[in-house]
Motif scaffolding. Structure first.
Motif, PDB file in Angstrom:
ATOM      1  N   UNK A 188     -18.057  -3.000  -2.877  1.00  9.61           N
ATOM      2  CA  UNK A 188     -16.863  -2.296  -3.324  1.00  9.61           C
ATOM      3  C   UNK A 188     -16.095  -1.332  -2.078  1.00  9.61           C
ATOM      4  N   UNK A 189     -16.906  -0.904  -1.216  1.00  9.32           N
ATOM      5  CA  UNK A 189     -16.565  -0.179  -0.292  1.00  9.32           C
ATOM      6  C   UNK A 189     -15.724  -0.803   0.879  1.00  9.32           C
ATOM      7  N   UNK A 190     -16.370  -2.056   1.154  1.00  7.98           N
ATOM      8  CA  UNK A 190     -15.586  -2.852   2.054  1.00  7.98           C
ATOM      9  C   UNK A 190     -14.198  -3.182   1.523  1.00  7.98           C
ATOM     10  N   UNK A 191     -14.163  -3.465   0.170  1.00  9.60           N
ATOM     11  CA  UNK A 191     -12.979  -4.021  -0.475  1.00  9.60           C
ATOM     12  C   UNK A 191     -12.029  -3.019  -0.270  1.00  9.60           C
ATOM     13  N   UNK A 192     -12.273  -1.828  -0.505  1.00  9.81           N
ATOM     14  CA  UNK A 192     -11.351  -0.725  -0.599  1.00  9.81           C
ATOM     15  C   UNK A 192     -10.868  -0.273   0.792  1.00  9.81           C
ATOM     16  N   UNK A 193     -11.974  -0.216   1.742  1.00 13.36           N
ATOM     17  CA  UNK A 193     -11.577  -0.133   3.225  1.00 13.36           C
ATOM     18  C   UNK A 193     -10.463  -1.138   3.598  1.00 13.36           C
ATOM     19  N   UNK A 194     -10.773  -2.326   3.602  1.00 13.19           N
ATOM     20  CA  UNK A 194      -9.876  -3.277   3.689  1.00 13.19           C
ATOM     21  C   UNK A 194      -8.501  -3.232   3.455  1.00 13.19           C
ATOM     22  N   UNK A 195      -8.397  -2.805   2.226  1.00 14.00           N
ATOM     23  CA  UNK A 195      -7.132  -2.474   1.315  1.00 14.00           C
ATOM     24  C   UNK A 195      -6.405  -1.402   2.308  1.00 14.00           C
ATOM     25  N   UNK A 196      -7.215  -0.300   2.473  1.00 16.54           N
ATOM     26  CA  UNK A 196      -6.678   0.909   3.004  1.00 16.54           C
ATOM     27  C   UNK A 196      -6.007   0.466   4.633  1.00 16.54           C
ATOM     28  N   UNK A 197      -6.913  -0.536   5.331  1.00 17.04           N
ATOM     29  CA  UNK A 197      -6.400  -0.624   6.467  1.00 17.04           C
ATOM     30  C   UNK A 197      -5.188  -1.734   6.647  1.00 17.04           C
ATOM     31  N   UNK A 198      -5.254  -2.629   5.553  1.00 13.90           N
ATOM     32  CA  UNK A 198      -3.897  -3.495   5.297  1.00 13.90           C
ATOM     33  C   UNK A 198      -2.893  -2.750   4.973  1.00 13.90           C
ATOM     34  N   UNK A 226      -2.219   0.585   6.075  1.00 11.82           N
ATOM     35  CA  UNK A 226      -1.824   1.084   7.583  1.00 11.82           C
ATOM     36  C   UNK A 226      -1.345   0.243   8.310  1.00 11.82           C
ATOM     37  N   UNK A 227      -1.781  -0.969   8.657  1.00 11.30           N
ATOM     38  CA  UNK A 227      -1.315  -1.963   9.339  1.00 11.30           C
ATOM     39  C   UNK A 227       0.244  -2.497   9.111  1.00 11.30           C
ATOM     40  N   UNK A 228       0.651  -2.345   7.830  1.00 10.53           N
ATOM     41  CA  UNK A 228       2.100  -2.798   7.441  1.00 10.53           C
ATOM     42  C   UNK A 228       2.753  -1.742   8.155  1.00 10.53           C
ATOM     43  N   UNK A 229       2.371  -0.326   7.969  1.00  5.20           N
ATOM     44  CA  UNK A 229       3.083   0.890   8.376  1.00  5.20           C
ATOM     45  C   UNK A 229       3.370   0.789   9.751  1.00  5.20           C
ATOM     46  N   UNK A 230       1.905   0.309  10.691  1.00  9.41           N
ATOM     47  CA  UNK A 230       1.943   0.264  12.076  1.00  9.41           C
ATOM     48  C   UNK A 230       2.943  -0.770  12.594  1.00  9.41           C
ATOM     49  N   UNK A 231       3.083  -1.894  11.927  1.00 10.88           N
ATOM     50  CA  UNK A 231       3.917  -2.676  12.130  1.00 10.88           C
ATOM     51  C   UNK A 231       5.410  -2.580  12.156  1.00 10.88           C
ATOM     52  N   UNK A 232       5.862  -1.678  11.055  1.00 10.29           N
ATOM     53  CA  UNK A 232       6.990  -1.045  10.940  1.00 10.29           C
ATOM     54  C   UNK A 232       7.607  -0.170  11.915  1.00 10.29           C
ATOM     55  N   UNK A 246      -1.090   5.029  16.070  1.00 11.51           N
ATOM     56  CA  UNK A 246      -2.355   4.417  15.765  1.00 11.51           C
ATOM     57  C   UNK A 246      -3.325   5.784  15.714  1.00 11.51           C
ATOM     58  N   UNK A 247      -3.015   7.035  16.281  1.00 15.95           N
ATOM     59  CA  UNK A 247      -3.856   8.206  16.159  1.00 15.95           C
ATOM     60  C   UNK A 247      -3.877   8.690  14.825  1.00 15.95           C
ATOM     61  N   UNK A 248      -2.789   8.534  14.037  1.00 17.91           N
ATOM     62  CA  UNK A 248      -2.664   9.014  12.659  1.00 17.91           C
ATOM     63  C   UNK A 248      -3.521   7.970  11.541  1.00 17.91           C
ATOM     64  N   UNK A 249      -3.384   6.753  11.916  1.00 17.05           N
ATOM     65  CA  UNK A 249      -4.283   5.661  11.116  1.00 17.05           C
ATOM     66  C   UNK A 249      -5.665   5.989  11.524  1.00 17.05           C
ATOM     67  N   UNK A 250      -6.028   6.097  12.542  1.00 16.75           N
ATOM     68  CA  UNK A 250      -7.728   6.414  13.172  1.00 16.75           C
ATOM     69  C   UNK A 250      -7.958   7.427  12.365  1.00 16.75           C
ATOM     70  N   UNK A 251      -7.388   8.467  12.310  1.00 11.85           N
ATOM     71  CA  UNK A 251      -7.649   9.627  11.585  1.00 11.85           C
ATOM     72  C   UNK A 251      -7.875   9.518  10.098  1.00 11.85           C
ATOM     73  N   UNK A 252      -7.081   8.669   9.593  1.00 13.76           N
ATOM     74  CA  UNK A 252      -6.863   8.382   8.320  1.00 13.76           C
ATOM     75  C   UNK A 252      -7.975   7.729   7.748  1.00 13.76           C
ATOM     76  N   UNK A 253      -8.402   6.685   8.524  1.00 12.14           N
ATOM     77  CA  UNK A 253      -9.580   5.725   8.226  1.00 12.14           C
ATOM     78  C   UNK A 253     -10.994   6.069   8.991  1.00 12.14           C
TER      79      UNK A 253
END
Length: 83
Positions: free
Chosen positions: A29-39, A41-47, A52-59
């Motif tokens: 469950x932890x890996x599932x929700x981590x991957x969901x959160x990563x995906x 954030x990656x969408x926001x990164x692409x746009x 990166x600093x905000x994403x790494x702080x959040x994750x």
């Protein structure tokens, strides 16, 4: 408190019906929700809406690990030389 006990009982029921332990279920469950959160954030990164600093702080991961995730998913990112 009753919602937590409901979650515990659901995990125990699922563990009883499968060959997994409760800890293995929680890890999945932890890996599932981590991957969901990563995906997300990656969408926001692409746009270009999130750095990166905000994403790494959040994750709560290192930038090096985030870049490794980007390379694994074959997403282009700016590479910096250490020279």
């Amino acid at each position: 408190m009753s919602t937590l006990s409901n979650i515990k009982s659901e995990i125990e029921n699922y563990a009883a019906s499968t060959n997994l332990t409760e800890l293995q279920i929680v890890d999945k469950l932890e890996t599932h929700f981590f991957n969901k959160k990563v995906n997300a954030n990656i969408k926001l990164y692409k746009k270009g809406k999130k750095k990166v600093s905000d994403i790494t702080r959040d994750l709560k991961i290192s930038p090096r690990k985030f870049y490794a995730i980007l390379e694994k998913k074959k997403i282009e990112h700016k590479k910096y030389n250490k020279d």
